[in-house]
Every structure is written in C-alpha cells, then in structure tokens.
Design an enzyme around this catalytic site. Structure first.
Site: not given
Ligand code: F6P
Length: 532
Positions: A194, A200, A252-253, A338, A369, A497
């Site tokens: 987003k 990452e 995002g979620r 979250e 199990h 972060k």
């Molecule tokens: O660190 C949490 C977060 O902001 C989530 O809410 C989000 O889904 C994820 O990181 C990834 O964010 P982006 O889509 O901006 O890379």
C-alpha cells in the site's frame, strides 16, 4: 452496561450450558445467511444474556457507526480516513461517496484493468522474455500478503492460471526458496505494498529485480505493482499500465478485495474473483439490514465479547475443519489483533475492559493430535470456533470428508459434554481397582462445559469464502465499535520498526552498541562474534 452483563454472568457461570437445550435452542441460537449457518448454541449465552449483549450494541450506537462506515465518513479518526473496503465489492451496488465524490466509477475502472491484465497473463498475451508466464510471485507483507495467500490456498480447486507464490519475510530463506523454483524468463513479480515503503517488501522486491536482471534484459517489464503510491512505483521503474492503485480508505488488512487480490485473480480467473466479491457484498447487505438478533456478524461479535470481555477468556481458537483454510488463523490474527489490539478508546482514555482477544489456531484434525489436550483438560477455557463444509472438492474421497466432519462435530460435543468421574471410572474399571482406579479415573475426566461455535457451509467456493471473510471483517468492526476503539489504525507496529531502523547500522558494525541496553548490546555482540 458491563456491570449488568457481569452480574448476569455471575448468576449463570456455575450452570452447565448443556442443560439449556430444550428442543428449540439449536434453532434459536443459530442464524443463516443464504446457505451458510452459524451455530452458537453450544455456549452459555441464554435469551437474557443475548438481550443484554444486544443492548450493549444499541448503547454503543453500533448501527450509527455501521452507517457511518458504509457511507464513507472518516471513522478512522486518528488518520482522518474513511473505511471503505466494502466499496471494493459493491460492484453492482449504490454510489458510495467520499468527500462528495462517488468512488464507485474508479473502483469499477480499476477492477476492469485488473481483469484485462489477469486475462492477458492467463491467456498468454502478456509474456515474459521466455514466453508465457508460468509463475507469479507476490511480494508483500501483512495485509499485502496474508489475504491473497490465504485465499489463493483456500480456492486451490479453482486454480487454472499460472502457479502463484507468496514471499513476505525479509528472511532471505523466504525469497530464495521461492525464486529457486522459478524461471526468471517466465515469471511475473507483483510488488504489493500500500505504502511502497515497507522495508521487508522493498528489500525483497530489489532482490527479485536483481535475480531477474541476471537473465532478463528488461526486468521491470515483468513487474507489476499494487499500491496507493504511484510516485514510488514509478521510481521503482514499473510502467503505469502495470500499476494498480487504490485509495487510502482501504486499510492494508482489508485490502484483498481490490488490487491486492491480483495474484488471486490471476490464479482463479476474473469470473471466480467476481464471485468472491459477490459473496462479500452479500454479507455486507445482510450486515446492514438484519436485526441484531438475526445478524450473523453482530452475533459472532457478541459471542466474542461474551467470552473475552465478560467471561474473561483471553484467547480464542479458530479451528477450520477445512485444510485449505489453513492460513485462515494467520489471516485472522492480523485482521483481529491489529484491528482491536488497542489499549485506549477513540478519545484517548484507557479501556475499562480487555481489548480484543488473542487469536490462534490450526486446521482440524491436525490440531486434535497437538494442542486439543489443553483445550479439553487444561485449566484455562479456550472458546473454540469451528468451520466446516458439507462437501470437499475431492468427490472421489467423500468418505474421508465425512470422517473429517464427524471429527469436527465430535470435538464440539466433547467440549460441551465432557466426561464425569463416574464415566471415567466405568471406562477403566476392568483394568484397575481401589485407589489405583480413582487415580487412573481422575486423569480421564473431561470437565466439559467448554464453549464453541460452528460455522457450516455447503462447500468452500469463491462466494462462500467471500462471505466468510466479510463476516469476520464485520465482526471486528462490531467488537471495535462496542469497545469504542479505532479498529482501523495500527500505531502499535511503529515502535519496533523505528528501533529496527536504528539498529541496522549497529548490527552491520558501522555503529557501536553504546547507548543500547545491556541485553540488546550483549545479543548484538554475541551474534557478531558468532559470525553475523
Ligand atoms: O506494519 C503493519 C502494516 O502497516 C500492516 O498494517 C500492513 O498490512 C503491512 O504493514 C504492509 O504494509 P504495506 O502494504 O504498506 O507494505
């Protein structure tokens, strides 16, 4: 209101809810949406408890807040944003306005662009340097990974497109493992972020680009981007025709219904993707229109509130008897934790009750199990949420599916009924006697009276998955609205972060550990001495 609920709980806590079954309870304490059934009769909620819980919704004006959400008001107050993921699946619905502008034409246009691109990839009109695309690698994390990864696995029987892979972790093991199995000349990389700043994702995207540039002359031509940040996707070198944008009113979620769902759409095709959207939209209409006493998301939320904030059970287990939903618990961990893992209400005051619960789980029968021992006989009560389909996709193995269903129903029955000391004695009376019989029998007692709910549906098709996901989204909304919190921000992820950014030069040895706490400095030193 919490006082009233607590008093009611105190008055019923000692009873066995099994005794509530009177012939009509299973019907009265279950609700249907289309062909999907939610049964919450195996809980200690009775008619009075349900009425009090509904009063809680009314006092919190959840209906007003629900309309504010659907109509585009900025209910994400800390970020000044609307919350309109519902618009992404409102394809055949009414206009939806944000700041006086109907957002639906833009939503439909983006969906059609995604569909055209997905069709081009699937039908071989969009190719890599080596020809037809065989593999799609979605690089994203959190909401830009968990939704499409969960849904792509869930709908595996509907796959007729290229193979789809998901890379999320910055751990090089993740991307290396995926790329090892792909041919760069026939791979499409989708960078899903987003913000297009997540460290990452951007690190993995650069790694994928370097991997592709070893053999492909124009690597950026085999990249697509899903993001709200068009300037940043351009800086990365991705041409605008392969950038699928969305607005900041999609969290995002909550984003798998729009561009973030592109990998899913490529896997199952635009038609099945539209069925997924239609399932979500059906749940939206139900959520908006049904009375609270017949409202599936509201009742799911109220069961959650009863177990967590009233009974004090800190966790809930999500237990799909549907192996293809094996990523659902991970998906729900982000969606629920979250969203509702917040310690202050909208006005900044500390909550007077617990925030959202700890969500965890694994598919049945595997969990049986592993951790069900604790669920049945541990000292803590873990409310369980079962999901089960009437049919699997493997028609020729239906007898195995029936065994799966029998296990699911047996677990909720066992949790409710338990096994008394007398029953336990009878089980082992032929082997032991006297004190040894008592000792052995006590280990075989199941306290029972442990609550569970069951969500049952004919089969896990795209529309059903859409209904299930929208159901959980609205549950989170209702729980958040009752707590008075903002379910749509996530400040709790920021501190880690920021510290990671500060620690990177220390870990790399470019800066000293001076100023760090003793433990952190000690760990850095140990890892450096160990070959980091
Ligand atoms: O660190 C949490 C977060 O902001 C989530 O809410 C989000 O889904 C994820 O990181 C990834 O964010 P982006 O889509 O901006 O890379």
């Amino acid at each position: 209101m919490w006082d009233k609920l607590n008093a009611h709980h105190e008055s019923v806590a000692a009873r066995r809810f099994e005794t509530l079954f009177d012939g009509g309870r299973a019907e009265d304490f279950s609700v249907r949406v289309g062909d999907m059934l939610f049964d919450y009769s195996k809980t200690n909620i009775d008619a009075e408890g349900r009425a009090l819980l509904i009063e809680l919704l009314e006092r919190a004006d959840v209906a007003g807040r629900r309309e504010a959400m659907f109509s585009g008001a900025p209910i994400n107050e800390t970020e000044g944003r609307a919350v309109l993921h519902t618009a992404l699946r409102n394809i055949n619905g009414e206009p939806v306005t944000v700041d006086g502008q109907d957002v639906m034409p833009g939503v439909r246009e983006t969906l059609e662009r995604m569909e055209a691109f997905a069709a081009d990839v699937r039908e071989g009109r969009f190719t890599g340097q080596g020809g037809r695309i065989t593999d799609v690698v979605n690089i994203g994390i959190g909401g830009s990974d968990l939704g499409p990864a969960m849904a792509t696995l869930a709908l595996a029987p509907y796959h007729d497109g290229p193979r789809c892979h998901f890379v999320s972790n910055v751990d090089p093991a993740d991307i290396a493992g995926v790329l090892r199995g792909c041919d760069p000349a026939t791979t499409l990389v989708i960078v899903a972020s987003k913000t297009f700043t997540t460290i990452e994702t951007m690190t993995n995207a650069r790694t994928a680009k370097a991997w592709m540039s070893e053999t492909v002359s124009e690597p950026a031509a085999q990249f697509a981007a899903l993001s709200t940040a068009a300037d940043k996707t351009a800086d990365f070198g991705i041409a605008p025709e392969r950038v699928f944008g969305f607005e900041d009113w999609v969290g995002g979620r909550y984003s798998m219904w729009g561009p973030i769902g592109l990998s899913l759409m490529i896997a199952i095709g635009p038609r099945a993707f539209r069925q997924f959207l239609a399932g979500g939209a059906e749940m939206d209409r139900h959520f908006r229109a049904a009375d609270w006493s017949e409202n599936m998301p509201a009742l799911l939320a109220l069961v959650g509130i009863w177990h967590n904030q009233v009974c004090g059970h800190a966790t809930r287990a999500v237990l799909p008897y549907d192996n293809r939903l094996s990523r659902l618990p991970a998906y729900l961990q982000q969606l629920e934790m979250e969203s509702n893992g917040k310690r202050v209400s909208m006005d900044g005051a500390e909550l007077s009750v617990q925030s959202g619960p700890i969500v965890w789980g694994e598919p049945g029968t595997n969990g049986q199990h592993a951790f069900y021992q604790l669920i049945h006989q541990g000292t803590r009560v873990v409310p369980c949420e079962f999901l089960v389909a009437a049919r699997g996709a493997e028609d020729d193995l239906h007898h195995q599916h029936q065994l799966l269903v029998a296990n699911c129903l047996a677990q909720s029955e066992a949790l409710m009924k338990g096994r008394t000391l007398d029953e336990a004695r009878a089980k082992v009376a032929d082997k032991f006697s006297g004190d040894e019989l008592e000792r052995q029998a006590s280990h075989r007692v199941f306290p029972g009276n442990r609550p569970s709910t069951t969500l049952a549906y004919p089969e896990l098709d795209p529309a059903t998955l859409g209904r299930i996901i929208a159901l959980y989204e609205h549950r989170v909304f209702v729980e958040g609205a009752v707590l008075g919190i903002n379910s749509y921000d996530q400040w709790g992820v920021e501190l880690g972060k920021e510290l990671a950014t500060g620690l990177q030069p220390v870990v790399e040895g470019r800066e000293s550990t001076d100023g760090k706490d003793g433990s952190t400095a000690g760990l850095v030193n140990f890892l450096r001495q160990s070959g980091m």
